[in-house]
Design a protein around this motif. Structure first.
Motif, PDB file in Angstrom:
ATOM      1  N   GLY A   1     -14.082  18.812   2.576  1.00  0.00           N
ATOM      2  CA  GLY A   1     -13.007  19.744   2.203  1.00  0.00           C
ATOM      3  C   GLY A   1     -11.703  19.437   2.914  1.00  0.00           C
ATOM      4  N   ILE A   2     -11.434  18.160   3.089  1.00  0.00           N
ATOM      5  CA  ILE A   2     -10.176  17.734   3.724  1.00  0.00           C
ATOM      6  C   ILE A   2      -9.496  16.744   2.763  1.00  0.00           C
ATOM      7  N   GLN A   3      -8.329  16.236   3.159  1.00  0.00           N
ATOM      8  CA  GLN A   3      -7.708  15.183   2.355  1.00  0.00           C
ATOM      9  C   GLN A   3      -8.020  13.836   2.999  1.00  0.00           C
ATOM     10  N   ALA A   4      -8.209  12.839   2.164  1.00  0.00           N
ATOM     11  CA  ALA A   4      -8.476  11.501   2.702  1.00  0.00           C
ATOM     12  C   ALA A   4      -7.850  10.460   1.791  1.00  0.00           C
ATOM     13  N   ALA A   5      -7.397   9.372   2.407  1.00  0.00           N
ATOM     14  CA  ALA A   5      -6.799   8.281   1.643  1.00  0.00           C
ATOM     15  C   ALA A   5      -7.315   6.965   2.215  1.00  0.00           C
ATOM     16  N   TYR A   6      -7.384   5.973   1.358  1.00  0.00           N
ATOM     17  CA  TYR A   6      -7.688   4.615   1.815  1.00  0.00           C
ATOM     18  C   TYR A   6      -6.389   3.815   1.787  1.00  0.00           C
ATOM     19  N   ILE A   7      -6.044   3.185   2.905  1.00  0.00           N
ATOM     20  CA  ILE A   7      -4.840   2.335   2.944  1.00  0.00           C
ATOM     21  C   ILE A   7      -5.258   0.949   3.421  1.00  0.00           C
ATOM     22  N   SER A   8      -5.026  -0.035   2.565  1.00  0.00           N
ATOM     23  CA  SER A   8      -5.388  -1.413   2.898  1.00  0.00           C
ATOM     24  C   SER A   8      -4.365  -2.000   3.879  1.00  0.00           C
ATOM     25  N   ALA A   9      -4.842  -2.642   4.911  1.00  0.00           N
ATOM     26  CA  ALA A   9      -3.950  -3.360   5.849  1.00  0.00           C
ATOM     27  C   ALA A   9      -4.813  -4.320   6.654  1.00  0.00           C
ATOM     28  N   ASP A  10      -4.352  -5.549   6.775  1.00  0.00           N
ATOM     29  CA  ASP A  10      -5.103  -6.561   7.512  1.00  0.00           C
ATOM     30  C   ASP A  10      -4.707  -6.483   8.987  1.00  0.00           C
ATOM     31  N   MET A  11      -5.678  -6.134   9.833  1.00  0.00           N
ATOM     32  CA  MET A  11      -5.389  -5.928  11.258  1.00  0.00           C
ATOM     33  C   MET A  11      -5.113  -7.225  12.013  1.00  0.00           C
ATOM     34  N   SER A  12      -5.182  -8.369  11.324  1.00  0.00           N
ATOM     35  CA  SER A  12      -4.776  -9.612  11.994  1.00  0.00           C
ATOM     36  C   SER A  12      -3.270  -9.847  11.845  1.00  0.00           C
ATOM     37  N   ASP A  13      -2.596  -8.945  11.119  1.00  0.00           N
ATOM     38  CA  ASP A  13      -1.172  -9.099  10.804  1.00  0.00           C
ATOM     39  C   ASP A  13      -0.398  -7.924  11.427  1.00  0.00           C
ATOM     40  N   GLY A  14       0.441  -8.232  12.404  1.00  0.00           N
ATOM     41  CA  GLY A  14       1.158  -7.187  13.148  1.00  0.00           C
ATOM     42  C   GLY A  14       1.992  -6.277  12.258  1.00  0.00           C
ATOM     43  N   GLU A  15       2.681  -6.872  11.280  1.00  0.00           N
ATOM     44  CA  GLU A  15       3.512  -6.045  10.392  1.00  0.00           C
ATOM     45  C   GLU A  15       2.666  -5.108   9.554  1.00  0.00           C
ATOM     46  N   ALA A  16       1.497  -5.587   9.138  1.00  0.00           N
ATOM     47  CA  ALA A  16       0.586  -4.747   8.346  1.00  0.00           C
ATOM     48  C   ALA A  16       0.050  -3.588   9.201  1.00  0.00           C
ATOM     49  N   CYS A  17      -0.172  -3.843  10.486  1.00  0.00           N
ATOM     50  CA  CYS A  17      -0.637  -2.778  11.397  1.00  0.00           C
ATOM     51  C   CYS A  17       0.406  -1.659  11.460  1.00  0.00           C
ATOM     52  N   ALA A  18       1.660  -2.048  11.642  1.00  0.00           N
ATOM     53  CA  ALA A  18       2.734  -1.050  11.737  1.00  0.00           C
ATOM     54  C   ALA A  18       2.906  -0.324  10.402  1.00  0.00           C
ATOM     55  N   ALA A  19       2.788  -1.077   9.297  1.00  0.00           N
ATOM     56  CA  ALA A  19       2.944  -0.467   7.971  1.00  0.00           C
ATOM     57  C   ALA A  19       1.835   0.555   7.711  1.00  0.00           C
TER      58      ALA A  19
END
Ligand code: NAD
Length: 261
Positions: free
Chosen positions: A54-72
């Protein structure tokens, strides 16, 4: 107390990360699941967690080997629920085993990037919002290998020791801002990946399941029992609670006594 807070858990489509997400959802957090893929199954998993708790949830793709993707990832998570990220759990991790003089350089780089440097990038991106809110929780899923070593795991052990150093430093910097930063150091956890190895080891060693678990896999875990995914999830949720507001800059071992040896 965690109702309506936004929790981002990196590497949370399976194993420990998924267990942490389930536990934080149980506590009322809105959840951001993450991995590097972007499949229907990833989004369906987020929908399932949302409807179960009963909460909200989202999936967000990001490759943790990529610093910019981590911040995004942190930016997109804040946009998705229209508030700064309150809880950040750095969990994504990979493993590779080889003698140091044969360790493939690209494997070393990947393990250091995903298991350690990603924690810096996500923390760097999340801290301004936490400071502005005057509240935040950062939990880094390290390992017993953050405190001790095993042969052939040079990159993993180095990365996990680094995570503990980062944990202490961030805790000191944020100590007066209502933001805590801690690590959880699990021993051998019974994830699906580990479960799969049991029959393989039984065949290789010609041993029963009990013997393989007790004398091969859990040789260094004095309780001779696996840590459960739920136990790591609940320890993480505790570190996010009010009861833990004075716990910062430390690590909690959930390792069946491994690091007491
Ligand atoms: P797992 O393989 O089940 O899960 C790892 C997750 O990270 C998956 O969701 C995977 O998709 C994701 N991931 C991998 N590479 C990624 C990348 N580049 N970008 C984004 N996501 C990525 O593993 P697990 O056993 O649940 O491990 C989770 C964490 O717990 C790791 O940091 C691991 O080092 C740590 N840990 C595990 C154990 C254990 O016994 N399983 C013990 C101590 C610590």
């Amino acid at each position: 107390m965690l109702n309506g807070k936004t929790a981002v858990i990196t590497g949370s489509t399976s194993g420990i990360g998924l267990g942490v997400a389930e536990e934080l959802a149980k506590q009322g957090c809105n959840i951001v699941l993450n991995s590097f893929t972007d499949t229907d199954a990833d989004h369906a998993l987020a929908a399932r967690i949302a409807s179960d708790h009963g909460i909200q949830a989202a999936y967000i793709s990001a490759d943790m080997s990529d610093g910019e993707a981590c911040a995004a990832l942190i930016e997109k998570a804040a946009d998705r629920f229209d508030r700064a990220v309150d809880i950040l759990v750095n969990n994504a991790g990979i493993q590779f085993v080889a003698p140091v003089d044969e360790f493939p350089v690209e494997k070393w780089d990947a393990i250091i990037a995903i298991n350690m440097t990603s924690n810096f990038h996500t923390i760097r991106a999340a801290v301004p919002g936490m400071k502005a809110a005057g509240w935040g929780r950062i939990v880094n899923i390290a390992s017993a290998h953050g405190l001790t070593a095993s042969p052939y795991k040079s990159a993993y052990v180095t990365a996990k020791h680094g995570v503990l150093g980062l944990t202490k430093t961030v805790a000191l910097e944020l100590a007066e801002q209502g933001v805590t930063c801690n690590a959880v150091c699990p021993g051998y956890v019974l994830t699906p990946l580990v479960e799969k190895q049991i029959p393989e080891q039984m065949a290789a060693h010609k041993m029963s399941r009990d013997d393989v678990v007790r004398n091969v896999m859990l040789q260094r875990q004095p309780t001779r029992d696996f840590v459960s995914i739920e136990q790591v999830g609940q320890t993480t949720a505790f570190l996010c609670s009010d009861a833990a507001s004075q716990i910062t800059g430390t690590s909690i071992s959930v390792d069946g006594g491994w690091t007491a040896l």
